[in-house]
Motif scaffolding. Structure first.
Motif, PDB file in Angstrom:
ATOM      1  N   LEU A  30      66.987-102.421 -67.534  1.00 37.90           N
ATOM      2  CA  LEU A  30      66.771-100.978 -67.633  1.00 37.90           C
ATOM      3  C   LEU A  30      65.310-100.583 -67.436  1.00 37.90           C
ATOM      4  CD1 LEU A  30      69.004 -99.850 -70.640  1.00 37.90           C
ATOM      5  CD2 LEU A  30      69.475 -99.667 -68.183  1.00 37.90           C
ATOM      6  N   ILE A  31      64.418-101.536 -67.602  1.00 40.83           N
ATOM      7  CA  ILE A  31      62.988-101.209 -67.548  1.00 40.83           C
ATOM      8  C   ILE A  31      62.598-100.533 -66.232  1.00 40.83           C
ATOM      9  CG2 ILE A  31      60.653-102.184 -67.566  1.00 40.83           C
ATOM     10  CD1 ILE A  31      61.955-102.032 -70.313  1.00 40.83           C
ATOM     11  N   PRO A  32      62.963-101.090 -65.059  1.00 40.52           N
ATOM     12  CA  PRO A  32      62.572-100.413 -63.811  1.00 40.52           C
ATOM     13  C   PRO A  32      63.271 -99.073 -63.602  1.00 40.52           C
ATOM     14  CG  PRO A  32      63.165-102.726 -63.427  1.00 40.52           C
ATOM     15  CD  PRO A  32      63.640-102.374 -64.795  1.00 40.52           C
ATOM     16  N   ARG A  33      64.401 -98.870 -64.264  1.00 37.70           N
ATOM     17  CA  ARG A  33      65.163 -97.640 -64.045  1.00 37.70           C
ATOM     18  C   ARG A  33      64.606 -96.458 -64.832  1.00 37.70           C
ATOM     19  NH1 ARG A  33      71.355-100.064 -64.587  1.00 37.70           N
ATOM     20  NH2 ARG A  33      71.140-101.690 -62.986  1.00 37.70           N
ATOM     21  N   ILE A  34      64.239 -96.711 -66.078  1.00 40.29           N
ATOM     22  CA  ILE A  34      63.799 -95.578 -66.904  1.00 40.29           C
ATOM     23  C   ILE A  34      62.284 -95.397 -66.892  1.00 40.29           C
ATOM     24  CG2 ILE A  34      65.819 -95.767 -68.379  1.00 40.29           C
ATOM     25  CD1 ILE A  34      64.097 -97.020 -70.519  1.00 40.29           C
ATOM     26  N   PHE A  35      61.548 -96.477 -66.617  1.00 40.99           N
ATOM     27  CA  PHE A  35      60.102 -96.355 -66.577  1.00 40.99           C
ATOM     28  C   PHE A  35      59.646 -96.378 -65.126  1.00 40.99           C
ATOM     29  CE2 PHE A  35      60.798 -98.485 -70.723  1.00 40.99           C
ATOM     30  CZ  PHE A  35      60.343 -97.456 -71.527  1.00 40.99           C
ATOM     31  N   ALA A 117      56.071-103.719 -63.852  1.00 40.58           N
ATOM     32  CA  ALA A 117      56.151-104.068 -62.432  1.00 40.58           C
ATOM     33  C   ALA A 117      56.543-105.530 -62.250  1.00 40.58           C
ATOM     34  CB  ALA A 117      54.808-103.786 -61.752  1.00 40.58           C
ATOM     35  N   ALA A 118      56.039-106.401 -63.108  1.00 39.95           N
ATOM     36  CA  ALA A 118      56.374-107.827 -63.018  1.00 39.95           C
ATOM     37  C   ALA A 118      57.844-108.055 -63.339  1.00 39.95           C
ATOM     38  CB  ALA A 118      55.486-108.631 -63.962  1.00 39.95           C
ATOM     39  N   ILE A 119      58.367-107.332 -64.326  1.00 50.63           N
ATOM     40  CA  ILE A 119      59.784-107.445 -64.670  1.00 50.63           C
ATOM     41  C   ILE A 119      60.649-107.044 -63.488  1.00 50.63           C
ATOM     42  CG2 ILE A 119      61.610-106.396 -66.078  1.00 50.63           C
ATOM     43  CD1 ILE A 119      59.503-106.317 -68.381  1.00 50.63           C
ATOM     44  N   GLU A 120      60.290-105.942 -62.839  1.00 52.66           N
ATOM     45  CA  GLU A 120      61.054-105.488 -61.675  1.00 52.66           C
ATOM     46  C   GLU A 120      61.048-106.550 -60.577  1.00 52.66           C
ATOM     47  OE1 GLU A 120      61.449-101.557 -58.804  1.00 52.66           O
ATOM     48  OE2 GLU A 120      59.547-101.957 -59.828  1.00 52.66           O
ATOM     49  N   MET A 121      59.900-107.151 -60.315  1.00 49.87           N
ATOM     50  CA  MET A 121      59.803-108.168 -59.269  1.00 49.87           C
ATOM     51  C   MET A 121      60.574-109.430 -59.652  1.00 49.87           C
ATOM     52  SD  MET A 121      56.374-109.781 -57.487  1.00 49.87           S
ATOM     53  CE  MET A 121      56.007-108.216 -56.678  1.00 49.87           C
ATOM     54  N   PRO A 127      68.106-112.088 -61.056  1.00 46.53           N
ATOM     55  CA  PRO A 127      68.785-110.948 -61.683  1.00 46.53           C
ATOM     56  C   PRO A 127      69.484-111.296 -62.992  1.00 46.53           C
ATOM     57  CG  PRO A 127      69.923-111.664 -59.686  1.00 46.53           C
ATOM     58  CD  PRO A 127      68.607-112.356 -59.708  1.00 46.53           C
ATOM     59  N   GLU A 128      69.782-112.592 -63.199  1.00 43.45           N
ATOM     60  CA  GLU A 128      70.455-112.976 -64.440  1.00 43.45           C
ATOM     61  C   GLU A 128      69.566-112.780 -65.663  1.00 43.45           C
ATOM     62  OE1 GLU A 128      68.585-116.785 -62.715  1.00 43.45           O
ATOM     63  OE2 GLU A 128      69.565-114.951 -61.996  1.00 43.45           O
ATOM     64  N   MET A 129      68.257-112.547 -65.436  1.00 43.74           N
ATOM     65  CA  MET A 129      67.360-112.288 -66.554  1.00 43.74           C
ATOM     66  C   MET A 129      67.521-110.868 -67.094  1.00 43.74           C
ATOM     67  SD  MET A 129      63.863-114.127 -65.141  1.00 43.74           S
ATOM     68  CE  MET A 129      62.942-113.831 -66.664  1.00 43.74           C
ATOM     69  N   GLY A 130      68.305-110.051 -66.426  1.00 41.95           N
ATOM     70  CA  GLY A 130      68.440-108.649 -66.787  1.00 41.95           C
ATOM     71  C   GLY A 130      68.974-108.414 -68.182  1.00 41.95           C
ATOM     72  N   HIS A 131      69.717-109.386 -68.728  1.00 37.77           N
ATOM     73  CA  HIS A 131      70.291-109.189 -70.071  1.00 37.77           C
ATOM     74  C   HIS A 131      69.277-109.470 -71.171  1.00 37.77           C
ATOM     75  CE1 HIS A 131      70.526-113.577 -69.776  1.00 37.77           C
ATOM     76  NE2 HIS A 131      70.597-113.579 -71.091  1.00 37.77           N
ATOM     77  N   GLU A 132      68.142-110.089 -70.826  1.00 37.63           N
ATOM     78  CA  GLU A 132      67.119-110.351 -71.828  1.00 37.63           C
ATOM     79  C   GLU A 132      66.421-109.041 -72.183  1.00 37.63           C
ATOM     80  OE1 GLU A 132      64.595-113.570 -70.607  1.00 37.63           O
ATOM     81  OE2 GLU A 132      66.294-114.917 -70.247  1.00 37.63           O
TER      82      GLU A 132
END
Length: 363
Positions: A30-35, A117-121, A127-132
């Protein structure tokens, strides 16, 4: 008209300076989506935070993906241009509950834009890191009037840790582990190494900094490839103990016969620029004379290491102060190599010629 749609986060409520704020765990996806962080879309007033340094982002993303089992990111702090609704569990006095944020609200990151920005990259690659999750601190800031001051306050007292302690605590870096063992086992360094600071105070009883030994030893081993950590440690320890045997002041300081401050003030051979130069010279010796390098180092005892020695002007000493710049390390190593009868490389010669031209022009 009331907002219909909200982001809903489990949250903890806190109070600072009489104002409520909320801490929640936000899934990385959610980080890249809301921020959003598009500098071209933000007005100058909202660009109170520093400009995104895009060169840092790939390195931070690699840190995440390369260390899936051990990476650590601190919380992101954000201001939201909206009324935040906190619904406590069990009663109004409870601080554990649910935070509702209108989707129409604007989110501005006060601290953590590079992490975002690093999380988005990283998510593009893994992509499996998305649940963390990552901790997020939310502040309600209608009109975002306080966002600039918040950024200034959050960074006002931030101090980057010293290189020495950063290396000391780095357990992923084999060179750092080697340096930790070297400092503990090599007699010249025992009890004489400052592990927390990059610089030594006049009253310090230490003679070396951890970062200086780290960089010098990296230079020493740069041209050889020991089979393992133990082999590398054997080479490094033998080299530094041989160097120390021709610089008696090191041992005298360790035994308490002379003050370390006196040695640092009058002589240059315990300073970072010279230690790094020793490492560069040692790398050349190990390559060119693997059987006779110990004997060749006896010349070190014949060199005048006094800070006042004119030969160091422009090499280790620049405008009266010791310089750890790359060219000064090379120039200091050049002089030592020449005293040991070692030939200079093409790059060494280029730097040497530049020094002589500068000295000639100054004259």
């Amino acid at each position: 008209m009331a907002d219909t749609f909200h982001y809903v986060f489990p949250a903890i409520r806190g109070i600072q300076a009489g104002r409520e704020y909320y801490v929640s765990m936000c899934p990385l996806r959610l980080i890249p989506r809301i921020f959003l962080f598009d500098e071209e879309e933000l007005t100058a007033e909202l660009r109170a935070q520093r400009t995104l340094n895009k060169a840092r982002v790939p390195e931070m993303a690699r840190y995440m993906t390369d260390h899936r089992d051990s990476y650590v990111f601190s919380a992101i702090t954000a201001s939201v241009d909206a009324d935040l609704v906190f619904e406590p569990e069990g009663g109004q006095e409870q601080n554990l509950g649910t935070l509702r944020i209108p989707m129409t609200g604007t989110f501005i990151i006060n601290d953590g834009q590079h992490r975002r920005a690093a999380i988005e990259m990283a998510l593009r690659q893994r992509p499996e890191m998305g649940h963390e999750t990552i901790a997020v601190v939310f502040f309600s800031d209608i009109g975002l009037a306080r966002s600039q001051q918040m950024f200034a306050d959050l960074n006002r007292y931030a101090i980057r840790p010293s290189t020495s302690i950063s290396i000391l605590y780095d357990h992923r870096d084999d060179a750092a582990e080697l340096t930790r063992r070297l400092v503990a086992e090599a007699l010249p360094f025992r009890d004489l190494v400052e592990t927390e600071r990059n610089n030594l105070s006049l009253r310090s009883r230490r003679l070396f900094t951890f970062s200086a030994i780290y960089h010098a030893t990296n230079a020493l081993l740069s041209e050889c490839e020991p089979e393992d950590m133990d082999a590398a440690l054997t080479v490094a320890r033998a080299f530094w103990e041989t160097v120390a045997s021709h610089l008696p002041e090191w041992e005298q300081v360790r035994r308490g016969r002379i003050a370390s401050s006196e040695v640092r003030q009058d002589l240059i051979h315990s300073h970072g620029v010279v230690l790094h130069a020793f490492g560069k010279v040692g790398a050349t010796l190990l390559r060119e004379d693997p059987d006779g390098w110990r004997e060749r180092l006896t010349v070190l005892a014949e060199i005048d290491w006094s800070r006042s020695n004119p030969v160091w002007a422009g090499r280790a000493v620049v405008r009266g102060k010791l310089s750890k710049a790359t060219q000064n390390v090379t120039l200091t190593a050049n002089y030592i190599k020449q005293q040991l009868g070692l030939a200079l490389s093409a790059e060494d010669r280029r730097v040497e010629d530049s020094l002589h031209r500068n000295l000639h022009d100054a004259a």
